[in-house]
Scaffold this motif. Structure first.
Motif, PDB file in Angstrom:
ATOM      1  N   LYS A 128       0.837  -1.214   0.000  1.00  0.00           N
ATOM      2  CA  LYS A 128       0.000   0.000   0.000  1.00  0.00           C
ATOM      3  C   LYS A 128       0.866   1.256   0.000  1.00  0.00           C
ATOM      4  O   LYS A 128       0.625   2.200  -0.763  1.00  0.00           O
ATOM      5  N   VAL A 129       1.874   1.264   0.863  1.00  0.00           N
ATOM      6  CA  VAL A 129       2.773   2.424   0.914  1.00  0.00           C
ATOM      7  C   VAL A 129       3.533   2.564  -0.397  1.00  0.00           C
ATOM      8  O   VAL A 129       3.740   3.672  -0.908  1.00  0.00           O
ATOM      9  N   ASN A 131       2.543   1.713  -3.377  1.00  0.00           N
ATOM     10  CA  ASN A 131       1.645   2.284  -4.391  1.00  0.00           C
ATOM     11  C   ASN A 131       1.428   3.773  -4.175  1.00  0.00           C
ATOM     12  O   ASN A 131       1.344   4.544  -5.137  1.00  0.00           O
ATOM     13  N   TRP A 132       1.328   4.196  -2.920  1.00  0.00           N
ATOM     14  CA  TRP A 132       1.129   5.617  -2.629  1.00  0.00           C
ATOM     15  C   TRP A 132       2.296   6.464  -3.155  1.00  0.00           C
ATOM     16  O   TRP A 132       2.097   7.524  -3.710  1.00  0.00           O
ATOM     17  N   PHE A 133       3.513   5.983  -2.935  1.00  0.00           N
ATOM     18  CA  PHE A 133       4.713   6.749  -3.300  1.00  0.00           C
ATOM     19  C   PHE A 133       5.309   6.312  -4.634  1.00  0.00           C
ATOM     20  O   PHE A 133       6.433   6.712  -4.960  1.00  0.00           O
ATOM     21  N   HIS A 134       4.584   5.477  -5.384  1.00  0.00           N
ATOM     22  CA  HIS A 134       5.009   5.037  -6.719  1.00  0.00           C
ATOM     23  C   HIS A 134       6.393   4.355  -6.674  1.00  0.00           C
ATOM     24  O   HIS A 134       7.279   4.651  -7.486  1.00  0.00           O
TER      25      HIS A 134
END
Length: 276
Positions: A128-129, A131-134
């Motif tokens: 999840k993290v 994906n948030w920060f690419h």
């Protein structure tokens, strides 16, 4: 000076060491011997020597797994991650040892405690993290992951070794006009060589052979050697002849690397025993 006598006890210990060495070499025998066999011969008798050397296994595996690209990805990820761990880990451990206060002690305790947290328990939050920060499907992303997951053991090992370095050596360098960064990089870090070599070997073995984290973080174009080797194992069929050849090609670089640093490992053990 008394000469060492060769007695029955020494002979028994040597025989035991030889048998133990052979026991550890058995998996390598099965790996190498079966990598030169056809698929039918492996199923027929995996313990026998190959009737003829099937060099085609290596050629096919090399092409199918795109070994050049996989090796390049593994090499870049391993080298950059290990270098980052050695640099940041040594600096952090040095700061914690030389500046003892409550928050440095708390931070070191947290690093040590993090070593007992299983990776499987944080896989979903990590994705999840990411994906948030690419950070997914990128070498910098997996580099940051290895830097975080490897820092605990690296700092723990460096922390104990820094304590063995006399503070007087650093004080003498300061008197000669050396800056704080100069004290660390010119005086302290060279003295950490035995532990640095140990950390490089441990982290290289871990990162080079890691499967789960690259499987989660990397896409097909950034596959490492373990991920490329896994392509030979399907749901309904397993190409053991090609997979074993791929495993040999994947293991060989890290074995050569270990043998290359073997001299430094022995020097590190000797230095540690003298310091003790």
């Amino acid at each position: 000076m008394k000469s060492r006598t060769y007695n029955g006890k020494t002979f028994t210990m040597e025989i035991g060491a030889i048998l133990l060495a052979l026991l550890f070499l058995v998996p390598f025998y099965f790996l190498i011997a079966n990598s030169f066999k056809s698929f039918a011969d492996i199923l027929l008798d995996s313990a026998a020597l190959p009737k003829s050397l099937q060099w085609a296994n290596y050629e096919k595996a090399f092409d199918i797994m795109n070994f050049k690209k996989a090796f390049s990805n593994s090499f870049i990820i391993t080298v950059t991650s290990v270098a980052g761990l050695a640099v940041f880990g040594s600096m952090a451990a040095y700061r914690m040892v030389r500046k003892p206060n409550w928050y440095n002690n708390l931070l070191f305790t947290m690093f040590v405690a993090a070593m007992v947290i299983p990776f499987q328990s944080i896989m979903i939050p990590l994705m999840k993290v990411g994906n948030w920060f690419h950070l997914i499907n990128s070498i910098p992303g997996i580099w940051l992951c290895y830097l975080g997951f490897g820092s605990s053991l690296t700092i723990f090992l460096y922390h104990g070794f820094v304590k063995s370095i006399p503070v007087e050596v650093e004080e003498a360098a300061v008197v000669d006009g050396c800056s704080p960064y100069g004290v660390f990089w010119r005086i302290v870090f060279p003295l950490l060589k035995p532990m640095t070599v140990t950390i490089i070997i441990l982290n290289s073995l871990w990162i080079w052979n890691d499967f789960l984290l690259p499987q989660l973080m990397l896409g097909p174009e950034l596959r490492t050697i373990p991920l490329s080797t896994y392509s030979f194992f399907g749901q309904y069929t397993k190409q053991w002849d090609l997979a074993l050849a791929a495993l040999v090609m994947g293991v060989l670089p890290i074995v050569i690397f270990f043998l290359f640093l073997q001299k430094h490992i022995i020097e590190g053990i000797t230095a540690g025993s003298v310091k003790g």
